[in-house]
Write a protein that holds these residues in place. Structure first.
Motif, mmCIF file in Angstrom:
data_model
loop_
_atom_site.group_PDB
_atom_site.id
_atom_site.type_symbol
_atom_site.label_atom_id
_atom_site.label_comp_id
_atom_site.label_asym_id
_atom_site.label_seq_id
_atom_site.Cartn_x
_atom_site.Cartn_y
_atom_site.Cartn_z
ATOM 1 N N PHE A 80 0.831 -1.200 0.000
ATOM 2 C CA PHE A 80 0.000 0.000 0.000
ATOM 3 C C PHE A 80 0.866 1.251 0.000
ATOM 4 C CE2 PHE A 80 -2.250 3.335 2.390
ATOM 5 C CZ PHE A 80 -3.297 3.548 1.510
ATOM 6 N N PHE A 81 1.856 1.300 0.898
ATOM 7 C CA PHE A 81 2.728 2.479 0.975
ATOM 8 C C PHE A 81 3.537 2.666 -0.306
ATOM 9 C CE2 PHE A 81 2.406 1.962 5.694
ATOM 10 C CZ PHE A 81 1.735 3.145 5.913
ATOM 11 N N LYS A 82 3.972 1.566 -0.881
ATOM 12 C CA LYS A 82 4.746 1.636 -2.116
ATOM 13 C C LYS A 82 3.900 2.249 -3.232
ATOM 14 C CE LYS A 82 7.338 -1.378 -5.239
ATOM 15 N NZ LYS A 82 7.702 -2.776 -5.511
ATOM 16 N N ASP A 83 2.661 1.780 -3.380
ATOM 17 C CA ASP A 83 1.771 2.316 -4.410
ATOM 18 C C ASP A 83 1.371 3.758 -4.119
ATOM 19 O OD1 ASP A 83 1.912 -0.069 -5.755
ATOM 20 O OD2 ASP A 83 -0.129 -0.723 -5.246
ATOM 21 N N ARG A 131 4.289 5.963 -5.036
ATOM 22 C CA ARG A 131 4.399 6.035 -6.497
ATOM 23 C C ARG A 131 3.356 6.989 -7.073
ATOM 24 N NH1 ARG A 131 2.187 1.308 -8.438
ATOM 25 N NH2 ARG A 131 0.346 2.558 -8.698
ATOM 26 N N ASP A 132 2.113 6.889 -6.592
ATOM 27 C CA ASP A 132 1.069 7.773 -7.081
ATOM 28 C C ASP A 132 1.286 9.207 -6.664
ATOM 29 O OD1 ASP A 132 -0.085 5.630 -8.306
ATOM 30 O OD2 ASP A 132 -1.832 5.503 -6.975
ATOM 31 N N ALA A 133 1.838 9.429 -5.491
ATOM 32 C CA ALA A 133 2.122 10.800 -5.031
ATOM 33 C C ALA A 133 3.196 11.455 -5.908
ATOM 34 C CB ALA A 133 2.563 10.770 -3.564
ATOM 35 N N ARG A 134 4.116 10.689 -6.374
ATOM 36 C CA ARG A 134 5.171 11.232 -7.252
ATOM 37 C C ARG A 134 4.610 11.673 -8.594
ATOM 38 N NH1 ARG A 134 9.560 6.561 -6.253
ATOM 39 N NH2 ARG A 134 10.132 7.160 -4.141
ATOM 40 N N ARG A 135 3.546 10.998 -9.037
ATOM 41 C CA ARG A 135 2.951 11.331 -10.331
ATOM 42 C C ARG A 135 2.201 12.648 -10.294
ATOM 43 N NH1 ARG A 135 -0.016 5.894 -12.056
ATOM 44 N NH2 ARG A 135 -1.713 7.337 -11.713
#
Length: 184
Positions: A173-176, A179-183
């Motif tokens: 969950f944290f990894k995804d 990743r989405d926050a970086r986008r």
């Protein structure tokens, strides 16, 4: 068994065109967040863990705040003392845990709609917090909430809270989410 994620134009995963870097769209971001939620918590068991953990930490923080306010004689809060007998908040926690345990034995809140699953999970988390906040009392059979031994309750809450947190979130969950926050 995991529930299928909604499909079609109302689906949280339906985003139309690919999400490009730097594009800011509140609607798209909400859909992405909902898709991320369903990916990690679409299974009712994982969602129950999430709701239990949230209720556990929220209830623990609230009850600590209330007990400090009672001790400082601030605010509207008072001890519950019917007939002069002090009722500890762990009594309500034990009642909640027994109620949820019985409902889950009857498979209520396990296989039905998400609503009953969420409610029983919240009651479970709150009951665990109320009970473990007074762990030192039932371990030592003394009302030592404000003594050095009362620290044992905090230790029990930290241990159980850590277990809940690890079982709920895991690293995926944290990894995804990162990743989405970086986008964005």
């Amino acid at each position: 068994m995991a529930e299928a994620e909604p499909t079609g134009s109302d689906s949280p995963a339906h985003t139309g065109e690919p999400h490009s870097h730097g594009e800011l769209s509140p609607e798209r971001d909400v859909r992405d967040l909902r898709a991320l939620y369903y990916k990690h918590f679409g299974d009712r068991r994982k969602e129950r863990q999430l709701f239990s953990a949230g209720a556990f930490f929220t209830t623990f923080a609230a009850v600590r705040g209330i007990t400090h306010a009672i001790r400082a004689e601030r605010g509207p809060f008072k001890n519950i003392t019917p007939g002069g007998r002090h009722i500890h908040h762990m009594t309500f926690g034990i009642t909640g845990l027994l109620t949820v345990g019985y409902l889950w034995l009857l498979e209520i809140g396990i296989k039905e709609d998400r609503g009953s699953s969420r409610v029983t999970s919240i009651v479970y988390g709150a009951g665990a917090a109320l009970t473990l906040d007074e762990f030192a009392l039932w371990l030592n059979l003394e009302d030592d909430y404000w003594t050095k031994q009362g620290r044992e309750s905090i230790d029990a809450v930290v241990l159980f809270g850590s277990l809940l947190s690890l079982s709920v979130l895991g690293k995926g969950f944290f990894k995804d989410l990162r990743r989405d926050a970086r986008r964005i």
